[in-house]
Write a protein that holds these residues in place. Structure first.
Motif, PDB file in Angstrom:
ATOM      1  N   GLY A   1       0.814  -1.210   0.000  1.00  0.00           N
ATOM      2  CA  GLY A   1       0.000   0.000   0.000  1.00  0.00           C
ATOM      3  C   GLY A   1       0.849   1.262   0.000  1.00  0.00           C
TER       4      GLY A   1
ATOM      5  N   PHE B   1       0.655   4.052  -2.906  1.00  0.00           N
ATOM      6  CA  PHE B   1       0.124   5.375  -2.570  1.00  0.00           C
ATOM      7  C   PHE B   1       1.201   6.459  -2.478  1.00  0.00           C
ATOM      8  N   GLU B   2       2.448   6.071  -2.171  1.00  0.00           N
ATOM      9  CA  GLU B   2       3.496   7.066  -1.956  1.00  0.00           C
ATOM     10  C   GLU B   2       4.566   7.060  -3.054  1.00  0.00           C
TER      11      GLU B   2
ATOM     12  N   MET C   1      -3.646  -2.304   4.082  1.00  0.00           N
ATOM     13  CA  MET C   1      -3.871  -1.392   2.953  1.00  0.00           C
ATOM     14  C   MET C   1      -4.510  -0.078   3.421  1.00  0.00           C
ATOM     15  N   VAL C   2      -5.500  -0.180   4.305  1.00  0.00           N
ATOM     16  CA  VAL C   2      -6.208   1.013   4.785  1.00  0.00           C
ATOM     17  C   VAL C   2      -5.254   1.906   5.574  1.00  0.00           C
TER      18      VAL C   2
ATOM     19  N   ALA D   1      -2.048   2.066   5.298  1.00  0.00           N
ATOM     20  CA  ALA D   1      -1.085   2.644   4.357  1.00  0.00           C
ATOM     21  C   ALA D   1      -1.683   3.854   3.643  1.00  0.00           C
ATOM     22  N   TYR D   2      -2.963   3.777   3.310  1.00  0.00           N
ATOM     23  CA  TYR D   2      -3.642   4.882   2.641  1.00  0.00           C
ATOM     24  C   TYR D   2      -3.800   6.082   3.579  1.00  0.00           C
ATOM     25  N   LEU D   3      -4.106   5.787   4.857  1.00  0.00           N
ATOM     26  CA  LEU D   3      -4.366   6.875   5.811  1.00  0.00           C
ATOM     27  C   LEU D   3      -3.095   7.536   6.309  1.00  0.00           C
TER      28      LEU D   3
END
Length: 230
Positions: free
Chosen positions: A49, A53-54, A224-225, A227-229
């Motif tokens: 993630g 995302f990054e 995953m969540v 990592a997104y937050l």
């Protein structure tokens, strides 16, 4: 690209993850024999993630798209070569049952190269340090179990662990050198390929017989969540 000063977390958190994992192994020897499938699943999902995302947005912002794909593919191939020598310890499986002392140097070299390279993006992407550090916990547990069963003295084992723990902070310092900023996007794409390979293999291999498991699926979603937050 202007280099930034490495943060305290970048220079300490990956190393602490390795050292503290080794301390836990010494204090709780039973952990050497346990499966760490849920921890592996969480670390793999979190690492994947963070990469999506990054790191992906950065490399495709600073790099011509086709070139980025080439170096990401090279990173995948490089990781496959490293795993030939590390026996899969990067994704939590040390596929070796024979004489341990004979491969300990090659294993350490392979894991050290992997750890050094994955530190390269940390100064420019400090949030990634959490994903790398969490990923290091199961790797350190596997590598530490190997060391403790290899017949090395406690002093020798600690020297190896400390050197291994320092590789990622050294990679972060290396990736931040002014003279390397022109090739930083190439190095970043290479690291992305390595992380992609490791994290996806973790997600495939951390399930027994590749069966659907609600706990495993839950920790993957959680990884995953988070990592997104982050």
């Amino acid at each position: 690209m202007t280099p930034n000063q490495p943060s305290f977390l970048v220079l300490t958190l990956p190393a602490l993850a390795v050292v503290l994992s080794f301390v836990v192994l010494i204090l709780f020897p039973a952990l050497r024999l346990r499966s760490h499938r849920l921890l592996l699943s969480f670390s793999g999902a979190f690492l994947l993630g963070i990469t999506l995302f990054e790191l992906f947005p950065e490399v495709y912002r600073d790099f011509e798209m086709r070139q980025a794909g080439v170096f990401i593919a090279l990173g995948i191939l490089l990781q496959i070569v490293l795993e030939f020598f590390s026996r899969g310890a990067e994704h939590g499986h040390l596929h070796h049952k024979g004489e341990q002392s004979g491969i300990s140097g090659i294993l350490f070299l392979s894991l050290g190269i992997h750890a050094f390279l994955e530190g390269i993006p940390l100064v420019q992407n400090p949030d990634v340090v959490w994903g790398i550090s969490i990923h290091k916990i199961p790797v350190a547990l596997i590598f530490g179990s190997f060391l403790l069963g290899s017949g090395k003295t406690p002093t020798q084992s600690w020297v190896v662990v400390v050197i291994f723990a320092l590789m990622t902070p050294l990679g972060a310092i290396f990736g931040n050198l002014t003279m390397l900023q022109n090739i930083y996007p190439y190095l970043l794409a290479l690291v992305i390929g390595m992380i992609l390979h490791v994290s996806t293999i973790i997600l495939f291999e951390s399930s027994k017989d590749h069966a659907v498991n609600l706990k495993r699926f839950g920790v993957i979603v959680l990884g995953m969540v988070l990592a997104y937050l982050l």
